[in-house]
Design a protein around this motif. Sequence first.
Motif, PDB file in Angstrom:
ATOM      1  N   ALA A  68       0.970  -1.149   0.027  1.00 59.17           N
ATOM      2  CA  ALA A  68       0.024  -0.118   0.098  1.00 59.17           C
ATOM      3  C   ALA A  68       0.885   1.404  -0.180  1.00 59.17           C
ATOM      4  O   ALA A  68       0.614   2.193  -0.802  1.00 59.17           O
ATOM      5  N   ILE A  69       1.990   1.344   0.833  1.00 59.51           N
ATOM      6  CA  ILE A  69       2.501   2.726   1.087  1.00 59.51           C
ATOM      7  C   ILE A  69       3.537   2.688  -0.180  1.00 59.51           C
ATOM      8  O   ILE A  69       3.756   3.603  -0.695  1.00 59.51           O
ATOM      9  N   ASN A  70       4.093   1.518  -0.700  1.00 58.30           N
ATOM     10  CA  ASN A  70       5.006   1.674  -1.884  1.00 58.30           C
ATOM     11  C   ASN A  70       4.255   1.932  -2.992  1.00 58.30           C
ATOM     12  O   ASN A  70       4.884   2.862  -3.876  1.00 58.30           O
ATOM     13  N   THR A  73       3.549   5.887  -2.562  1.00 53.80           N
ATOM     14  CA  THR A  73       4.674   6.671  -3.149  1.00 53.80           C
ATOM     15  C   THR A  73       5.035   6.597  -4.469  1.00 53.80           C
ATOM     16  O   THR A  73       5.430   7.744  -5.086  1.00 53.80           O
ATOM     17  N   TYR A  74       4.836   5.300  -5.173  1.00 55.75           N
ATOM     18  CA  TYR A  74       5.258   5.492  -6.510  1.00 55.75           C
ATOM     19  C   TYR A  74       4.201   6.188  -7.382  1.00 55.75           C
ATOM     20  O   TYR A  74       4.576   6.846  -8.267  1.00 55.75           O
ATOM     21  N   GLU A  78       4.677   9.940  -6.957  1.00 57.88           N
ATOM     22  CA  GLU A  78       5.655  10.440  -7.598  1.00 57.88           C
ATOM     23  C   GLU A  78       5.397  10.585  -9.298  1.00 57.88           C
ATOM     24  O   GLU A  78       5.748  11.499  -9.883  1.00 57.88           O
ATOM     25  N   GLU A  79       5.048   9.593  -9.689  1.00 59.75           N
ATOM     26  CA  GLU A  79       4.795   9.442 -11.246  1.00 59.75           C
ATOM     27  C   GLU A  79       3.859  10.595 -11.870  1.00 59.75           C
ATOM     28  O   GLU A  79       3.934  11.413 -12.749  1.00 59.75           O
ATOM     29  N   ILE A 128       7.469  14.765  -6.075  1.00 60.53           N
ATOM     30  CA  ILE A 128       7.631  14.318  -4.696  1.00 60.53           C
ATOM     31  C   ILE A 128       6.657  14.930  -3.805  1.00 60.53           C
ATOM     32  O   ILE A 128       6.190  14.066  -3.005  1.00 60.53           O
ATOM     33  N   SER A 152       3.837  12.464  -4.076  1.00 59.41           N
ATOM     34  CA  SER A 152       4.153  11.054  -3.362  1.00 59.41           C
ATOM     35  C   SER A 152       3.953  11.203  -2.065  1.00 59.41           C
ATOM     36  O   SER A 152       3.492  10.405  -1.414  1.00 59.41           O
ATOM     37  N   VAL A 153       4.058  12.545  -1.491  1.00 55.52           N
ATOM     38  CA  VAL A 153       3.982  12.787  -0.135  1.00 55.52           C
ATOM     39  C   VAL A 153       2.350  12.781   0.322  1.00 55.52           C
ATOM     40  O   VAL A 153       1.903  12.221   1.214  1.00 55.52           O
ATOM     41  N   THR A 208       1.039   9.018  -0.219  1.00 56.23           N
ATOM     42  CA  THR A 208       1.604   8.473   1.214  1.00 56.23           C
ATOM     43  C   THR A 208       0.653   8.553   2.407  1.00 56.23           C
ATOM     44  O   THR A 208       0.309   7.758   3.167  1.00 56.23           O
ATOM     45  N   VAL A 245      -2.864   7.302   2.230  1.00 61.02           N
ATOM     46  CA  VAL A 245      -3.026   5.847   2.604  1.00 61.02           C
ATOM     47  C   VAL A 245      -2.881   5.526   4.016  1.00 61.02           C
ATOM     48  O   VAL A 245      -3.296   4.483   4.578  1.00 61.02           O
ATOM     49  N   PRO A 265      -2.724  -0.936   6.065  1.00 60.71           N
ATOM     50  CA  PRO A 265      -1.712  -1.925   6.030  1.00 60.71           C
ATOM     51  C   PRO A 265      -1.147  -2.267   7.698  1.00 60.71           C
ATOM     52  O   PRO A 265      -1.485  -1.400   8.568  1.00 60.71           O
ATOM     53  N   SER A 269      10.724   2.847   3.208  1.00 61.11           N
ATOM     54  CA  SER A 269      10.159   2.307   1.907  1.00 61.11           C
ATOM     55  C   SER A 269      10.025   3.501   1.094  1.00 61.11           C
ATOM     56  O   SER A 269       9.862   3.580  -0.158  1.00 61.11           O
ATOM     57  N   PHE A 270       9.579   4.838   1.733  1.00 63.09           N
ATOM     58  CA  PHE A 270       9.234   5.938   1.025  1.00 63.09           C
ATOM     59  C   PHE A 270      10.595   6.485   0.259  1.00 63.09           C
ATOM     60  O   PHE A 270      10.328   6.685  -0.992  1.00 63.09           O
ATOM     61  N   ILE A 321      11.494   3.854  -2.876  1.00 67.04           N
ATOM     62  CA  ILE A 321      10.578   3.923  -3.920  1.00 67.04           C
ATOM     63  C   ILE A 321      10.716   5.081  -4.639  1.00 67.04           C
ATOM     64  O   ILE A 321      10.542   4.999  -5.872  1.00 67.04           O
ATOM     65  N   LEU A 322      10.986   6.102  -4.034  1.00 70.84           N
ATOM     66  CA  LEU A 322      11.084   7.568  -4.668  1.00 70.84           C
ATOM     67  C   LEU A 322      12.450   7.196  -5.489  1.00 70.84           C
ATOM     68  O   LEU A 322      12.301   7.510  -6.800  1.00 70.84           O
ATOM     69  N   SER A 352      11.508   4.997  -8.439  1.00 68.01           N
ATOM     70  CA  SER A 352      10.648   5.536  -9.618  1.00 68.01           C
ATOM     71  C   SER A 352      11.446   6.366 -10.467  1.00 68.01           C
ATOM     72  O   SER A 352      10.952   6.574 -11.488  1.00 68.01           O
TER      73      SER A 352
END
Lengths: 186, 191
Positions: A58-60, A63-64, A67-68, A72, A75-76, A79, A82, B65, B95-96, B99-100, B103
């Motif tokens: 979930a967290i991964n 974040t991904y 970011e996409e 950044i 992604s904050v 995250t 969630v 989670p 993990s943050f 993963i950054l 990515s």
Amino acid sequence: MIYIRLLWTFFKIGAFTFGGGYAMLPLVESEVMAHGWMDEQDIVNFIAVSESTPGSFAINVATYVGEEVAGIAGSVCATLGVVLPSFIIILIIAGCYKKFRDSGIIKGCMSGLKPAVVGLIGASVISVGREVFIPDGLAVEIFKAAGTYVSAGILVIALILSFKKVHPIIIIILSAILGIAAGYIA
Amino acid sequence: MKENEKKSRILLQLFITFMKIGTFTFGGGYAMIPLIQRETVVKRKWVDDEDILNIVAIAESTPGPIAINTSTFVGYRVGGFWGAVVGTAGMILPSFVIILAISFVLKRFQDIQIVKYAFNGIRAGVLALIIRALWLMYKNVKKSAVTYIVMAAAFVLCAFADVNVIIVIACCALFGLITSYIKTGKEKQNI
């Protein structure tokens, strides 16, 4: 605004997944794909990345995707989104967790949620299986007729290994090697 | 003054401990329970074994989670609200960051032929991992007519009818609640 949309979408994902691990997958599939942030192939690829890196799926994935979509700051937001539901709920029940645990309402809801998660993950098996065996994408042109047999072979090997409790990372690495070998032989 | 110093030391310890747990649990989920137990019960003595069992039970019946449920819970027990914040932040941070970093490179690598081949294989492997997870969860469900109906309904609605997953989850929770009330009502009548 994109940041609020990320926060809200992942807040929903965080709020409605019960039980760890792949319980998250059906909801991530539907919410993230509805926004066009990832397609099925991206998600399945990312599961492999997530299994091979620390932290929960979930967290991964938050974040991904954050970011996409929006760098950044995105992604904050994702995250944070969630994490917030379970953070708030745990804070509320931390003081009275015995009462919470034995509550009839919670037990009743869970008696419906547990089998629901099984059904939903079953649905994910269908969507991921579709992606593996009948992908519409052009990126897999070598994986047509012969590719179906290769995928089936890797699936069977990986299934046997995973039921023998081989670590997921080893299964992923082996699948990668088999995929590369099959690609170059074909 | 001294009280403040002690408090900030505990917060720092919480942060570092959960950062360690967050760094060394690959895949997440129940895999992290043994490490959490070792770090928070055996090493730090912040909580006891019964707490860990309770946390697992609560994590199963609250959303989100397990990693977050646990770090928030232990953090709160040890250091109040800020303990919860610091523990959860420590859990997420590794993990943050990783993963950054990934990515930034993943998109660039994805178009290389050998990586495409690798992911073709990996997707079949991941399917196996999901099937195994499905089997484990299926085994854990108490089997009755009600649970089979819920399983089948959730599966069909989500796989073939394209119903929103959140609606499916909410309906199944409600259905579970109603059927369990009917069941306890009947038991009371029989007495």
